[in-house]
Design a protein around this motif. Sequence first.
Motif, PDB file in Angstrom:
ATOM      1  N   ASP A  26       0.696  -1.193  -0.037  1.00 53.99           N
ATOM      2  CA  ASP A  26      -0.112   0.003   0.070  1.00 53.99           C
ATOM      3  C   ASP A  26       0.776   1.324  -0.064  1.00 53.99           C
ATOM      4  O   ASP A  26       1.017   2.100   1.154  1.00 53.99           O
ATOM      5  CB  ASP A  26      -1.107  -0.088   1.357  1.00 53.99           C
ATOM      6  CG  ASP A  26      -1.974   1.272   1.283  1.00 53.99           C
ATOM      7  OD1 ASP A  26      -2.115   1.604   0.415  1.00 53.99           O
ATOM      8  OD2 ASP A  26      -2.587   1.412   2.332  1.00 53.99           O
ATOM      9  N   GLU A  30      -3.289   4.266   1.252  1.00 59.70           N
ATOM     10  CA  GLU A  30      -4.696   4.333   1.277  1.00 59.70           C
ATOM     11  C   GLU A  30      -5.269   4.006   2.618  1.00 59.70           C
ATOM     12  O   GLU A  30      -6.294   4.773   2.679  1.00 59.70           O
ATOM     13  CB  GLU A  30      -5.032   3.243   0.246  1.00 59.70           C
ATOM     14  CG  GLU A  30      -6.492   3.415   0.233  1.00 59.70           C
ATOM     15  CD  GLU A  30      -7.176   2.052  -0.767  1.00 59.70           C
ATOM     16  OE1 GLU A  30      -8.342   2.074  -1.273  1.00 59.70           O
ATOM     17  OE2 GLU A  30      -6.277   1.262  -1.208  1.00 59.70           O
ATOM     18  N   ASP A 165     -14.048  -0.547   5.840  1.00 56.85           N
ATOM     19  CA  ASP A 165     -13.755  -0.524   4.379  1.00 56.85           C
ATOM     20  C   ASP A 165     -12.575  -1.358   3.978  1.00 56.85           C
ATOM     21  O   ASP A 165     -12.720  -2.261   2.920  1.00 56.85           O
ATOM     22  CB  ASP A 165     -13.552   1.173   4.082  1.00 56.85           C
ATOM     23  CG  ASP A 165     -13.421   1.285   2.469  1.00 56.85           C
ATOM     24  OD1 ASP A 165     -13.813   0.459   1.705  1.00 56.85           O
ATOM     25  OD2 ASP A 165     -12.521   2.162   1.933  1.00 56.85           O
ATOM     26  N   LEU A 166     -11.478  -1.441   4.595  1.00 54.58           N
ATOM     27  CA  LEU A 166     -10.386  -2.126   4.389  1.00 54.58           C
ATOM     28  C   LEU A 166     -10.660  -3.585   4.456  1.00 54.58           C
ATOM     29  O   LEU A 166     -10.349  -4.433   3.808  1.00 54.58           O
ATOM     30  CB  LEU A 166      -9.493  -1.899   5.515  1.00 54.58           C
ATOM     31  CG  LEU A 166      -8.245  -2.752   5.518  1.00 54.58           C
ATOM     32  CD1 LEU A 166      -7.439  -2.731   4.718  1.00 54.58           C
ATOM     33  CD2 LEU A 166      -7.394  -2.480   6.831  1.00 54.58           C
ATOM     34  N   SER A 168     -13.450  -5.016   3.782  1.00 51.76           N
ATOM     35  CA  SER A 168     -14.323  -5.512   2.624  1.00 51.76           C
ATOM     36  C   SER A 168     -13.474  -5.445   1.385  1.00 51.76           C
ATOM     37  O   SER A 168     -13.511  -6.391   0.599  1.00 51.76           O
ATOM     38  CB  SER A 168     -15.304  -4.251   2.267  1.00 51.76           C
ATOM     39  OG  SER A 168     -16.398  -4.233   3.324  1.00 51.76           O
ATOM     40  N   THR A 169     -12.409  -4.588   1.320  1.00 57.99           N
ATOM     41  CA  THR A 169     -11.191  -4.644   0.292  1.00 57.99           C
ATOM     42  C   THR A 169     -10.435  -6.165   0.297  1.00 57.99           C
ATOM     43  O   THR A 169     -10.121  -6.518  -0.557  1.00 57.99           O
ATOM     44  CB  THR A 169     -10.581  -3.440   0.190  1.00 57.99           C
ATOM     45  OG1 THR A 169     -11.209  -2.186   0.115  1.00 57.99           O
ATOM     46  CG2 THR A 169      -9.410  -3.601  -0.737  1.00 57.99           C
ATOM     47  N   ARG A 309      -3.149  -5.039  -6.568  1.00 53.16           N
ATOM     48  CA  ARG A 309      -4.698  -5.255  -6.158  1.00 53.16           C
ATOM     49  C   ARG A 309      -5.565  -6.026  -7.018  1.00 53.16           C
ATOM     50  O   ARG A 309      -6.662  -5.291  -6.911  1.00 53.16           O
ATOM     51  CB  ARG A 309      -5.006  -3.663  -6.118  1.00 53.16           C
ATOM     52  CG  ARG A 309      -4.569  -2.717  -4.801  1.00 53.16           C
ATOM     53  CD  ARG A 309      -4.279  -3.367  -3.811  1.00 53.16           C
ATOM     54  NE  ARG A 309      -4.078  -2.618  -2.584  1.00 53.16           N
ATOM     55  CZ  ARG A 309      -3.131  -2.786  -1.788  1.00 53.16           C
ATOM     56  NH1 ARG A 309      -2.084  -3.500  -1.887  1.00 53.16           N
ATOM     57  NH2 ARG A 309      -3.285  -1.855  -0.735  1.00 53.16           N
ATOM     58  N   ARG A 312      -9.938 -10.032  -6.228  1.00 49.35           N
ATOM     59  CA  ARG A 312     -10.954 -10.633  -6.558  1.00 49.35           C
ATOM     60  C   ARG A 312     -10.297 -11.799  -7.713  1.00 49.35           C
ATOM     61  O   ARG A 312     -10.924 -12.796  -7.667  1.00 49.35           O
ATOM     62  CB  ARG A 312     -11.886  -9.753  -7.255  1.00 49.35           C
ATOM     63  CG  ARG A 312     -12.736  -9.307  -6.215  1.00 49.35           C
ATOM     64  CD  ARG A 312     -13.950  -8.330  -6.583  1.00 49.35           C
ATOM     65  NE  ARG A 312     -14.881  -7.893  -5.617  1.00 49.35           N
ATOM     66  CZ  ARG A 312     -14.739  -6.856  -4.998  1.00 49.35           C
ATOM     67  NH1 ARG A 312     -13.614  -6.107  -5.445  1.00 49.35           N
ATOM     68  NH2 ARG A 312     -15.487  -6.240  -3.861  1.00 49.35           N
TER      69      ARG A 312
END
Length: 337
Positions: A26, A30, A165-166, A168-169, A309, A312
């Motif tokens: 990172d 972020e 948020d992190l 979820s990422t 990144r 998924r």
Amino acid sequence: FALSLAIASPVMLLAHMKLQDVLATDPDREYPAGTYFKAAGATALSALAVMWLVAEALGYPAETVRIILAMGLAKALESLTFILYGVQQRYERMGGVALSLIGRGFLGLVTLAVLFATTDELLWGVLGIAFAYASILLAYDLPVAFRMLREHDEADWGDGVRVWDLLSTAAPLGLMALFSSLAVNLPRVLVERFRGEEAIGIFSALAYLVAASTVLPRALSQVAAHKLAQRYAARDNPGFRRLTWRICSISLGYGIVSIAAGLVFGAAALRLLFGDVYADESSLFVLLLIYGALLYIAMMLIQAMIAVRRFRALLVLGALVLGLEFVVGLVLVDRFG
């Protein structure tokens, strides 16, 4: 002890979501480092609750449940430590990580041995491991990481919204790590199912040697993680490709040397370590070394995908690999052993 590891390790592996790798890759900051630490703490607590529910649902005795939770505590502390390792990776100071690993390993082994020998209670031995991990975390890892963060004006703990948020990422990476763990253990299950306990004993011993050989490639991938992310963030595509090619080439070379050593010295080494029965399976050992060579390269490519990144995409690949391994394993293990 093995049972507590079998329950605690996969639950905590899923809960950790490879946050260490997300932090190390990172470069644009972020999320503040404190957000990663909060996220790891929240998931660790959730994982402990899941372990307790699983242990109770499976009907284990109260003493066994306590041992499982003690191992879960040790793994939770380890999860927090990994975040601090990610801070050191970000600033490319891996010496502190090495010292911490040595300290945790040595102190954990000593406390386990001493407490188990003096109390004859496995629970106290496992709590000794947790105590060792907590001691190194508080006395060394936290001060080192905080000093680095202060030096770079990064002592920001973030907020709860950013934590969610992190998480979820990073969630796809947690599932990918779980799939990877299942893929590693699936062959053992199939061998035991179709070939029996003696075969699984031999296979597990040989597979452990290959697993131990991943220490160097894993260290290489961790060292390269932040550099890859920096090049990607700077849109230095040629530099990113060169570094990816370099670490893959080093891993390939390491794998070729391992295979060659297995061909020349494999039977003799297995005879020395385990006995004649294992030496007779030197051809299986070479096949496992070939798998290991491919695994080394895959580790580098996974690190490159984390740096860009593609979380998924890694989840999809992990699911495909696990499914393919299951189908192929059913056919080959049943037919060829």
